[in-house]
Structure formats: structure tokens, C-alpha cells
Enzyme design. Structure first.
Site, PDB file in Angstrom:
ATOM      1  N   LEU A  67       0.824  -1.201   0.000  1.00 18.05           N
ATOM      2  CA  LEU A  67       0.000   0.000   0.000  1.00 18.05           C
ATOM      3  C   LEU A  67       0.866   1.263   0.000  1.00 18.05           C
ATOM      4  CD1 LEU A  67      -3.306   0.426   1.841  1.00 18.05           C
ATOM      5  CD2 LEU A  67      -1.598   2.215   2.106  1.00 18.05           C
ATOM      6  N   ALA A  98       2.463   2.067  -3.359  1.00 20.36           N
ATOM      7  CA  ALA A  98       1.529   2.689  -4.291  1.00 20.36           C
ATOM      8  C   ALA A  98       1.146   4.102  -3.867  1.00 20.36           C
ATOM      9  CB  ALA A  98       0.272   1.826  -4.415  1.00 20.36           C
ATOM     10  N   GLU A  99       1.076   4.339  -2.572  1.00 20.86           N
ATOM     11  CA  GLU A  99       0.619   5.636  -2.082  1.00 20.86           C
ATOM     12  C   GLU A  99       1.683   6.721  -2.217  1.00 20.86           C
ATOM     13  OE1 GLU A  99      -2.177   6.731  -1.164  1.00 20.86           O
ATOM     14  OE2 GLU A  99      -3.443   5.032  -0.620  1.00 20.86           O
ATOM     15  N   SER A 100       2.877   6.455  -1.709  1.00 14.50           N
ATOM     16  CA  SER A 100       3.879   7.529  -1.615  1.00 14.50           C
ATOM     17  C   SER A 100       5.261   7.141  -2.097  1.00 14.50           C
ATOM     18  CB  SER A 100       3.989   7.989  -0.158  1.00 14.50           C
ATOM     19  OG  SER A 100       4.523   6.938   0.651  1.00 14.50           O
ATOM     20  N   TYR A 157      -5.248   1.775  -8.929  1.00 12.17           N
ATOM     21  CA  TYR A 157      -4.598   1.709  -7.615  1.00 12.17           C
ATOM     22  C   TYR A 157      -4.795   0.338  -6.979  1.00 12.17           C
ATOM     23  CZ  TYR A 157      -4.208   2.522  -2.568  1.00 12.17           C
ATOM     24  OH  TYR A 157      -3.899   2.417  -1.238  1.00 12.17           O
TER      25      TYR A 157
END
Length: 284
Positions: free
Chosen positions: A70, A73-75, A162
Site C-alpha cells: 500500500l 503505491a501511495e507515496s 490503484y
């Protein structure tokens, strides 16, 4: 006294009034120096961040593999990341969401540990609410309202891309094929390849052009379609029936075919006419 020395006081009395009347004749004043910008806050090394993620994931009883997928993918492990929507930090926590967990200032979300603790608490609540990894990941990106309005599968293109990225990364790290039945049972979501390019028309067109040919494409390219006017059997007949069929397909004068084919009404009448004189001659 030298004559030039006597002129200096006189000239000074003349220059001072002129300088007051015309400021451009005055001595130049030093311009204000621009202050340097404040230094960016120190960013921990990626190895330190990864170790912190593993430690906090265990504390919150979360699978570190899922949390890492996660965050990638997020940051991309950037604790100073800010999205166009205003999500902050490693786990891209929205300030409104952080307030639900007691974090009142946006500045606090730039602290890696505060950000991780807040994001993991939110992820754990979503997992408990929906009971499956797939819906929880979708809700983490799009929000709980969007997930529930769509019946458990968010149709937003961004959310589908995402979700595909997070879950394929997670499943591969767990040793599962992303589109297998085992993966579907594990994440509680029917993950599909087209989710990776949802909303990207150029990528969709490219995928269609580069797809492998279907069976009928390969079949029609291998054979001359002009010669295939008659329908063909899709399954081969057993060998005994194949031999019988080949004999039935020979010329109409075949004795076998004449015995097996049911005669028409006209043929019976014609045959009866030919045989009638012969039968009349045989009568006594």
C-alpha cells in the site's frame, strides 16, 4: 595654504544641498538581501522507514506485506509526499481522516511514525469492517461511501488502477498468481487485468492491438476461408462412423448409398412403372 584645499569646504556646501534636492546623487544604499528558505525537515533513510513499518505493522496486527504494498503505491516511501487532493505522508492520510484518530494538525502527519500509526489504524478498521483485503484497499483509496454506493466494487478508473497495483504487488509477494482462484479467495475480490489500464484509452487500444489472436483468427489465417462454404463438424467422429461417412459422400451411383438412402415418392412411382410390364409378362 594650497589653493585647492581652500575649495574643498566650499564644494561640500554646494554638493550637500544638491544631494538633498535630487536623491539620485546621494550615495547608493545597500539592497536588502533575500533570506534563505527554511531547510526541509530531515527525512529518515529508507531502511529506517521500512524497519519502522514492520515494527508498527506487528503492533497493529497487520500483515507487513500488505502495508508495504500500500505504501509503495501511495507515496513510494516519501514521508513528505502530498497528493493534489491533500493526502499527506507515507500512507497519504487525509487530514479529515486523521482527525478521527486524534491527529489535529497537518504538520503532525509529516512525522513518519504519526503518519504510519494513523494510516494503519484506519486500514485495520476497514479490514475489520469489510472482512476482506480487496474491498478494504478500495475503500482506503476511494472512501467507504464510494465503496458502499457501488455495491462493493468501485468503478472509478483511478481506484481500479490503484487497487490492481496494490493487490498484484501483495499477491506476488505472497506467492499467489493474481488472477487465480486462490488469489480471489484470499483477497475477496475478482481482480482482473483490465483494471490496470482502466480509463486509459491509449493503453486499452494498445492492449487490443497487441493481444494474441483468438482461435478463430488463427484458424481463418491458416485455411482458405473461401473453400469453407459447407459447415464442418466441430468434433471428429469416431473412426467407424468416419469410414461410413466417406462412403456416403461418393458419387450418387454408389450401390451402398442407393441402398441406404430413402427413395423419394417420385422415384418409387418411376420404378413401379418400369417393373409393371415385366410383372404383366410373368403372369400366366
Amino acid at each position: 595654504m594650497h589653493p585647492g584645499r581652500m575649495l574643498l569646504p566650499t564644494l561640500s556646501f554646494l554638493i550637500l544641498p544638491l544631494a538633498q534636492a535630487d536623491p539620485s546623487l546621494a550615495a547608493p544604499v545597500a539592497q536588502e538581501v533575500e533570506r534563505p528558505s527554511l531547510p526541509r525537515p530531515s527525512v529518515p533513510a529508507k531502511g529506517h522507514i521500512e524497519a519502522m513499518i514492520d515494527r508498527l505493522a506487528r503492533t497493529h496486527a497487520l500483515d507487513p506485506v500488505l502495508v508495504h504494498a500500500l505504501i509503495r503505491a501511495e507515496s513510494g516511501y516519501d514521508p513528505l509526499a502530498v497528493s493534489p487532493a491533500g493526502a499527506v505522508g507515507l500512507m497519504q492520510v487525509m487530514p479529515e481522516t486523521a482527525a478521527d484518530y486524534g491527529v489535529q494538525g497537518v504538520d503532525q502527519l509529516f512525522d513518519p511514525e504519526v503518519n504510519l500509526r494513523t494510516g494503519m489504524r484506519h486500514l485495520k478498521r476497514l479490514l475489520a469492517k469489510y472482512g476482506s483485503i480487496g474491498p478494504a484497499v478500495m475503500a482506503y483509496n476511494a472512501g467507504e461511501g464510494a465503496l458502499e454506493r457501488s455495491g462493493g466494487f468501485v468503478t472509478y478508473s483511478e481506484t481500479q488502477r490503484y487497487t490492481h497495483r496494490v493487490l498484484t504487488d501483495y499477491l506476488l509477494k505472497k506467492g499467489l498468481r493474481p488472477y487465480s482462484e486462490q488469489a480471489r479467495d484470499h483477497i475477496g475480490l475478482d481482480l482482473r487485468p483490465e483494471m490496470a489500464i482502466a480509463g486509459d484509452t491509449a493503453a486499452v487500444d494498445s492492449a487490443v492491438r497487441s493481444r494474441p489472436p483468438r482461435d478463430q483468427d488463427r484458424w481463418s489465417s491458416r485455411f482458405d476461408t473461401g473453400s469453407l462454404q459447407q459447415p464442418k463438424l466441430l468434433r471428429p467422429l469416431p473412426q467407424s462412423r468416419q469410414r461410413l461417412s466417406s462412403q456416403l459422400d461418393t458419387a450418387s451411383s454408389s450401390s451402398l448409398k442407393s441402398r441406404l438412402m430413402k427413395p423419394s415418392r417420385e422415384r418409387l412411382i418411376a420404378t413401379n412403372r418400369r417393373l409393371s410390364p415385366r410383372l404383366a409378362m410373368r403372369q400366366p
